[in-house]
Design a protein around this motif. Structure first.
Motif, short mmCIF file in Angstrom:
data_model
loop_
_atom_site.label_atom_id
_atom_site.label_comp_id
_atom_site.label_asym_id
_atom_site.label_seq_id
_atom_site.Cartn_x
_atom_site.Cartn_y
_atom_site.Cartn_z
N TYR A 272 0.84 -1.20 -0.07
CA TYR A 272 -0.03 -0.06 -0.03
C TYR A 272 0.80 1.20 0.11
O TYR A 272 0.58 2.28 -0.91
CB TYR A 272 -0.96 0.02 1.11
N HIS A 273 1.99 1.36 0.76
CA HIS A 273 2.97 2.40 0.53
C HIS A 273 3.47 2.78 -0.69
O HIS A 273 3.44 3.78 -1.03
CB HIS A 273 3.78 2.35 1.64
N THR A 274 3.86 1.58 -1.38
CA THR A 274 4.41 2.03 -2.73
C THR A 274 3.53 2.35 -3.76
O THR A 274 3.72 3.11 -4.43
CB THR A 274 5.14 0.65 -3.10
N GLN B 50 0.80 3.81 -2.89
CA GLN B 50 0.47 5.51 -2.61
C GLN B 50 1.38 6.36 -3.17
O GLN B 50 0.91 7.44 -3.97
CB GLN B 50 0.36 5.60 -1.06
N HIS B 51 2.50 5.90 -3.27
CA HIS B 51 3.47 6.87 -4.05
C HIS B 51 3.38 6.88 -5.41
O HIS B 51 3.40 7.93 -6.18
CB HIS B 51 5.15 6.47 -3.60
N LEU B 52 3.16 5.62 -5.83
CA LEU B 52 2.82 5.50 -7.36
C LEU B 52 1.85 6.45 -7.71
O LEU B 52 1.63 7.32 -8.76
CB LEU B 52 2.41 4.08 -7.69
N PRO C 254 11.29 11.82 -1.29
CA PRO C 254 11.88 11.40 -0.12
C PRO C 254 10.69 10.84 0.70
O PRO C 254 9.57 11.10 0.80
CB PRO C 254 12.23 12.67 0.36
N CYS C 255 11.29 9.57 1.77
CA CYS C 255 10.28 8.79 2.44
C CYS C 255 11.08 8.10 3.17
O CYS C 255 12.09 7.45 2.80
CB CYS C 255 9.31 8.09 1.55
N GLY C 256 10.46 7.66 4.59
CA GLY C 256 11.10 6.81 5.39
C GLY C 256 10.77 5.51 5.43
O GLY C 256 10.80 4.87 6.29
N THR D 20 8.73 1.57 4.34
CA THR D 20 9.25 0.31 3.65
C THR D 20 8.43 0.23 2.36
O THR D 20 7.38 0.59 2.37
CB THR D 20 8.83 -0.83 4.76
N HIS D 21 9.24 -0.15 1.53
CA HIS D 21 8.46 -0.56 -0.03
C HIS D 21 8.97 -1.79 -0.77
O HIS D 21 10.07 -2.32 -0.54
CB HIS D 21 9.18 0.94 -0.57
N VAL D 22 8.04 -2.29 -1.53
CA VAL D 22 8.29 -3.35 -2.22
C VAL D 22 9.20 -2.97 -3.30
O VAL D 22 9.77 -2.02 -3.58
CB VAL D 22 6.96 -3.97 -3.12
ZN ZN Z 1 6.20 7.37 1.79
#
Ligand code: ZN
Length: 235
Positions: free
Chosen positions: A97-99, A101-103, A199-201, A203-205
């Motif tokens: 979900y985090h990745t 969201q960036h997409l 920029p982001c801290g 965790t991503h796939v």
């Molecule tokens: Zn992020």
């Protein structure tokens, strides 16, 4: 928080680790190293267990306070040497979900020039607030379609550090760097294929193919030219 440079296992995919207790609070411990993600940036806390010979405690919540990562437990370890195990299904869902969201944030920025002004992700859905925005049903179909084209293209997700000035120059108004203390000169950047750079801290796939299809389930106006999009990832 490490850069992604072909480590095995990849830092974001580390599920278990050994550590030493360096501090004990009334209901928490601090460890000399950890793979648990502390709640922040719209990504919920990891949960899991800490084990030691003859016992284990549940990790109920992980919080970062003044740079110190506190693991809140339901019991105190009888040993200072512990083995941590992350609830992987939950964490991996957060990564997807985090990745994604960036997409979506990157594509909406590119197509509509709308900034992401808020986001929250869960293990089964995510929401993103865009401004200025007043999306039509056609706009939503386009956002969904563009996201899914990137998923189908199976693009790599890169994680690296870059000088703050260079990042600022590249992202323009995509993200508010003002929120990051001026003392931090090197930033951890997440690049989602050709869709986003931010920029982001979190965790991503490793690759957009891991996300599954993006399905927008709701668009709601939050006033002040702000639209909230809620979506799910469908495998
Ligand atoms: Zn992020």
């Amino acid at each position: 928080m490490e850069e992604r440079k072909g480590q095995d296992p990849d830092p974001c995919y580390l599920r278990e680790f050994d550590a030493r207790v360096t501090e004990r609070g009334p209901d928490y411990v601090v460890l000399d190293r950890t793979a648990f993600y502390a709640e922040g940036g719209g990504q919920p806390t990891d949960i899991g267990v800490l084990r030691w010979p003859g016992g284990e405690a549940r990790v109920l919540r992980v919080a970062k306070e003044k740079g110190v990562i506190k693991h809140v437990l339901d019991a105190m370890p009888a040993s200072d040497e512990v083995h941590g195990v992350i609830d992987w299904d939950r964490r991996y869902a957060h990564m997807r979900y985090h990745t994604s969201q960036h997409l979506m944030s990157g594509l909406v920025w590119k197509i509509f020039g709308a900034r992401t002004v808020g986001n929250q992700l869960y293990a089964d859905r995510a929401r993103v607030d865009f401004q200025p925005a007043a999306f039509t049903p056609e706009d939503l179909a386009r956002i969904e379609g563009e996201c899914n084209r990137t998923v189908e293209a199976a693009q790599d997700v890169r994680i690296f550090e870059e000088d703050r000035v260079a990042v600022d120059h590249k992202i323009g108004d995509r993200s508010l760097l003002d929120l990051i203390p001026q003392s931090i000169r090197r930033l951890r950047v997440i690049q989602v294929g050709t869709a986003d750079y931010c920029p982001c801290g979190g965790t991503h796939v490793r690759n957009t193919a891991e996300l599954g299809r993006v399905k927008i389930v709701e668009r709601r106006s939050k006033g002040k030219e702000t639209d909230r999009i809620t979506y799910e990832l469908v495998r």
